[in-house]
Write a protein that holds these residues in place. Structure first.
Motif, PDB file in Angstrom:
ATOM      1  N   LEU A 122       0.790  -1.334   0.039  1.00  0.00           N
ATOM      2  CA  LEU A 122      -0.027  -0.152   0.024  1.00  0.00           C
ATOM      3  C   LEU A 122       0.863   1.327  -0.100  1.00  0.00           C
ATOM      4  N   ALA A 123       2.019   1.068   0.806  1.00  0.00           N
ATOM      5  CA  ALA A 123       2.805   2.465   0.822  1.00  0.00           C
ATOM      6  C   ALA A 123       3.357   2.771  -0.418  1.00  0.00           C
ATOM      7  N   ASP A 124       3.998   1.640  -1.126  1.00  0.00           N
ATOM      8  CA  ASP A 124       4.423   1.646  -2.557  1.00  0.00           C
ATOM      9  C   ASP A 124       3.511   2.322  -3.511  1.00  0.00           C
ATOM     10  N   LEU A 125       2.289   1.849  -3.396  1.00  0.00           N
ATOM     11  CA  LEU A 125       1.090   2.232  -4.175  1.00  0.00           C
ATOM     12  C   LEU A 125       0.895   3.702  -4.119  1.00  0.00           C
ATOM     13  N   LEU A 126       0.732   4.034  -2.818  1.00  0.00           N
ATOM     14  CA  LEU A 126       0.599   5.517  -2.792  1.00  0.00           C
ATOM     15  C   LEU A 126       1.870   6.353  -2.975  1.00  0.00           C
ATOM     16  N   GLN A 127       2.912   5.958  -2.824  1.00  0.00           N
ATOM     17  CA  GLN A 127       4.175   6.711  -2.742  1.00  0.00           C
ATOM     18  C   GLN A 127       4.402   6.950  -4.402  1.00  0.00           C
ATOM     19  N   CYS A 128       4.082   5.898  -5.367  1.00  0.00           N
ATOM     20  CA  CYS A 128       4.107   5.954  -6.580  1.00  0.00           C
ATOM     21  C   CYS A 128       3.391   7.046  -7.115  1.00  0.00           C
ATOM     22  N   GLY A 129       2.110   7.101  -6.466  1.00  0.00           N
ATOM     23  CA  GLY A 129       1.111   8.080  -7.356  1.00  0.00           C
ATOM     24  C   GLY A 129       2.012   9.540  -6.941  1.00  0.00           C
ATOM     25  N   ASP A 130       2.478   9.859  -5.701  1.00  0.00           N
ATOM     26  CA  ASP A 130       3.304  10.854  -5.422  1.00  0.00           C
ATOM     27  C   ASP A 130       4.139  11.284  -6.234  1.00  0.00           C
ATOM     28  N   GLY A 131       4.758  10.450  -7.303  1.00  0.00           N
ATOM     29  CA  GLY A 131       5.949  10.736  -7.937  1.00  0.00           C
ATOM     30  C   GLY A 131       7.331  10.627  -7.041  1.00  0.00           C
ATOM     31  N   VAL A 132       7.296   9.978  -5.928  1.00  0.00           N
ATOM     32  CA  VAL A 132       8.355   9.857  -5.222  1.00  0.00           C
ATOM     33  C   VAL A 132       8.987   8.581  -5.661  1.00  0.00           C
ATOM     34  N   ARG A 133      10.387   8.511  -5.600  1.00  0.00           N
ATOM     35  CA  ARG A 133      11.142   7.314  -5.984  1.00  0.00           C
ATOM     36  C   ARG A 133      11.162   6.480  -4.996  1.00  0.00           C
ATOM     37  N   ARG A 134      11.315   5.280  -5.092  1.00  0.00           N
ATOM     38  CA  ARG A 134      11.405   4.135  -3.940  1.00  0.00           C
ATOM     39  C   ARG A 134      12.452   4.542  -3.260  1.00  0.00           C
ATOM     40  N   PRO A 135      12.747   3.828  -2.007  1.00  0.00           N
ATOM     41  CA  PRO A 135      14.022   4.156  -1.122  1.00  0.00           C
ATOM     42  C   PRO A 135      15.057   3.485  -1.825  1.00  0.00           C
ATOM     43  N   PRO A 136      16.231   4.076  -1.213  1.00  0.00           N
ATOM     44  CA  PRO A 136      17.429   3.942  -2.091  1.00  0.00           C
ATOM     45  C   PRO A 136      17.763   2.405  -2.012  1.00  0.00           C
ATOM     46  N   SER A 137      17.172   1.590  -0.781  1.00  0.00           N
ATOM     47  CA  SER A 137      17.658   0.245  -0.725  1.00  0.00           C
ATOM     48  C   SER A 137      16.994  -0.763  -1.875  1.00  0.00           C
ATOM     49  N   VAL A 138      16.378   0.042  -2.804  1.00  0.00           N
ATOM     50  CA  VAL A 138      15.886  -0.616  -3.950  1.00  0.00           C
ATOM     51  C   VAL A 138      16.831  -0.182  -4.937  1.00  0.00           C
ATOM     52  N   PRO A 139      17.817  -1.120  -5.690  1.00  0.00           N
ATOM     53  CA  PRO A 139      18.928  -0.515  -6.596  1.00  0.00           C
ATOM     54  C   PRO A 139      18.227  -0.558  -7.924  1.00  0.00           C
ATOM     55  N   ILE A 140      18.659   0.321  -8.564  1.00  0.00           N
ATOM     56  CA  ILE A 140      18.348   0.459  -9.937  1.00  0.00           C
ATOM     57  C   ILE A 140      19.160   0.004 -10.616  1.00  0.00           C
ATOM     58  N   GLN A 141      18.836  -1.214 -11.758  1.00  0.00           N
ATOM     59  CA  GLN A 141      19.764  -1.794 -12.664  1.00  0.00           C
ATOM     60  C   GLN A 141      19.987  -0.988 -13.753  1.00  0.00           C
ATOM     61  N   PRO A 142      21.319  -1.111 -14.019  1.00  0.00           N
ATOM     62  CA  PRO A 142      21.606  -0.170 -15.532  1.00  0.00           C
ATOM     63  C   PRO A 142      21.022  -0.862 -16.555  1.00  0.00           C
ATOM     64  N   SER A 143      20.726  -0.181 -17.694  1.00  0.00           N
ATOM     65  CA  SER A 143      20.362  -0.593 -18.976  1.00  0.00           C
ATOM     66  C   SER A 143      21.179  -0.699 -19.919  1.00  0.00           C
ATOM     67  N   LEU A 144      21.185  -1.976 -20.564  1.00  0.00           N
ATOM     68  CA  LEU A 144      22.241  -2.302 -21.748  1.00  0.00           C
ATOM     69  C   LEU A 144      21.739  -1.934 -23.059  1.00  0.00           C
ATOM     70  N   ILE A 145      22.229  -0.832 -23.558  1.00  0.00           N
ATOM     71  CA  ILE A 145      22.022  -0.593 -25.165  1.00  0.00           C
ATOM     72  C   ILE A 145      22.806  -1.103 -25.906  1.00  0.00           C
ATOM     73  N   PRO A 146      22.551  -1.772 -26.932  1.00  0.00           N
ATOM     74  CA  PRO A 146      23.480  -2.391 -28.025  1.00  0.00           C
ATOM     75  C   PRO A 146      23.661  -1.247 -29.031  1.00  0.00           C
ATOM     76  N   LEU A 147      25.012  -1.033 -29.478  1.00  0.00           N
ATOM     77  CA  LEU A 147      25.373  -0.269 -30.341  1.00  0.00           C
ATOM     78  C   LEU A 147      25.749  -0.894 -31.663  1.00  0.00           C
ATOM     79  N   PRO A 148      25.752  -0.245 -32.924  1.00  0.00           N
ATOM     80  CA  PRO A 148      26.018  -0.800 -34.024  1.00  0.00           C
ATOM     81  C   PRO A 148      27.286  -1.594 -34.104  1.00  0.00           C
ATOM     82  N   VAL A 149      27.056  -3.169 -34.526  1.00  0.00           N
ATOM     83  CA  VAL A 149      28.281  -3.783 -34.746  1.00  0.00           C
ATOM     84  C   VAL A 149      28.820  -4.081 -36.252  1.00  0.00           C
ATOM     85  N   GLN A 150      29.955  -3.712 -36.635  1.00  0.00           N
ATOM     86  CA  GLN A 150      30.158  -3.816 -38.182  1.00  0.00           C
ATOM     87  C   GLN A 150      30.606  -5.219 -38.452  1.00  0.00           C
TER      88      GLN A 150
END
Length: 436
Positions: free
Chosen positions: A83-111
């Motif tokens: 419930l807290a997460d549901l309401l907090q997302c509606g507030d536009g607030v990020r989750r607590p720092p304990s929840v890690p954000i995984q980096p995204s891997l973007i493929p670049l062109p390969v010759q």
């Protein structure tokens, strides 16, 4: 409370009523100074958990700017993280720092694919997958056509706050049911077989909603008015609401507010406008500012609705019974219609009625169908919707559900019916819900 926080609570009210456990967080809200002990006692007096949760949210919306953050903190302290997460997302607030954000891997062109073979050019450097920081990623436009595929949808603007009527008295109020079944032969109106089924359903339903139910059967024209006058003279100070349900034959009538009229078993009809006037703020002071609800199972006229053709997936056709009958006769004569010289409480000079809702089984001018074995389409669906949704939804929302359900039924495979209401309520109305 900050308006945006109040909107979040209103948007997720149903989730809170369903999942919130008030006793777990009341002490925390008290210790943080959000609620007083009197407010806690009021919440706990509601009985079942769902009513306590609804009252807690209503009280919370009226508190100061720190109420919402304190509420989130109490939810997390008591393990109600979803419930807290549901309401907090509606507030536009990020989750607590304990929840890690995984980096995204973007493929670049390969010759060329990476291999152990020597490149053809000395300056060749193999391309590889490069992780990008989240802040460097493009921000999607929530209004662009592709945003829906990314799960981003713009939120609909909401009004700041809509208050709710107080509905916690016990009993909540008086519910008068007038059930006209057996009509005098001289009236040229048929007996209303199946109406007792409707009456039993409404009596049980409103008792379950904590109303004091009074049933009157086979009332003549003057007796209908007498019962309404008696109801208006009662002291409703200890109640929060008043309900009138009329099951009878009906017809059209001249009006300037509420259309239609209902027949006494002797034949003459009482305009719906006159019936509502008995309980308006001027004629029944103890109901001033309190909701007055009228449910009319009667025809609004003699016209039959054959509907219009829609695509097969628009509705799921539902056939009425073989014993469907109408609750209508042609339009009443001028002597039966509302006259400004009839009574003081029928004059057009009275203030516009507030806190009144009149729900009709059919659109003005059209017939209303009743199955002699199962009761009327309207009452059957009204009873079902109240049973399934009164714990969660407000009255106006539930009446729309009734409208939709009845509109999909067909009498004799041809005729249709469309309920509707005239709504002069100023607030949301939530009935008391019975224990599940």
């Amino acid at each position: 409370m900050d308006p945006k926080h109040r909107q979040i609570l209103q948007r997720h009210r149903s989730n809170l009523v369903t999942a919130l456990n008030p006793p777990d967080i009341c002490d925390g809200l008290l210790s943080k100074g959000v609620f007083t002990q009197d407010m806690i006692d009021e919440i706990k007096s509601k009985g079942i958990r769902r009513d306590q949760a609804r009252q807690l949210v209503i009280e919370l919306e009226m508190r100061g700017s720190q109420a919402f953050p304190a509420f989130l903190e109490c939810l997390r302290e008591t393990g109600q993280h979803d419930l807290a997460d549901l309401l907090q997302c509606g507030d536009g607030v990020r989750r607590p720092p304990s929840v890690p954000i995984q980096p995204s891997l973007i493929p670049l062109p390969v010759q060329n694919p990476i291999s152990t073979a020597k490149p053809d050019r000395p300056d060749f450097t193999p391309q590889r997958l490069v992780p990008l920081r989240p802040e460097s990623l493009p921000v999607p436009d929530p209004f662009s056509p592709s945003s829906e595929t990314q799960g981003v949808r713009p939120t609909r603007p909401r009004r700041d706050s809509i208050q709710c009527y107080k509905m916690d008295a016990s009993p909540c109020g008086i519910c008068l049911i007038i059930n006209n079944v057996d009509f005098d032969p001289a009236s040229e109106l048929k007996d209303r077989k199946g109406s007792d089924i409707d009456c039993d359903k409404m009596e049980k339903r409103f008792k379950a909603l904590n109303f004091e139910v009074v049933v009157k059967r086979n009332l003549k024209f003057k007796r209908i008015r007498h019962e309404m006058s008696t109801l208006a003279k009662r002291d409703h100070s200890a109640y929060d609401c008043c309900v009138v349900i009329i099951l009878s034959h009906g017809t059209e009538a001249n009006h300037n507010r509420f259309p239609g009229a209902v027949h006494g078993v002797d034949g003459p009809s009482v305009p719906v406008q006159l019936i509502t006037n008995y309980l308006n703020g001027q004629n029944c002071p103890s109901l001033q500012g309190k909701p007055k609800l009228f449910f009319i199972q009667a025809c609004g006229g003699g016209e039959k609705d054959v509907g219009f053709e829609v695509s097969p997936d628009e509705v799921e056709p539902s056939l009425g019974g073989m014993d469907d009958q109408m609750d209508a006769i042609p339009m009443s004569s001028s002597s039966d219609s509302l006259s400004t010289s009839d009574e003081v409480d029928a004059r057009a000079s009275l203030p516009t009625p507030s806190d009144i809702l009149v729900s009709y089984s059919t659109f003005p001018g059209y017939v209303s169908w009743r199955d002699t074995q199962a009761g009327s389409w309207y009452v059957e669906n009204l009873d079902r919707v109240l049973e399934e949704n009164a714990a969660m939804d407000d009255l106006v929302t539930m009446l729309m559900m009734v409208n939709d359900a009845v509109s999909q039924i067909s009498a004799k495979g041809l005729y249709k019916q469309m309920p509707g209401s005239f709504n002069f309520l100023r607030k949301l109305l939530y009935f008391q819900s019975s224990p599940s």
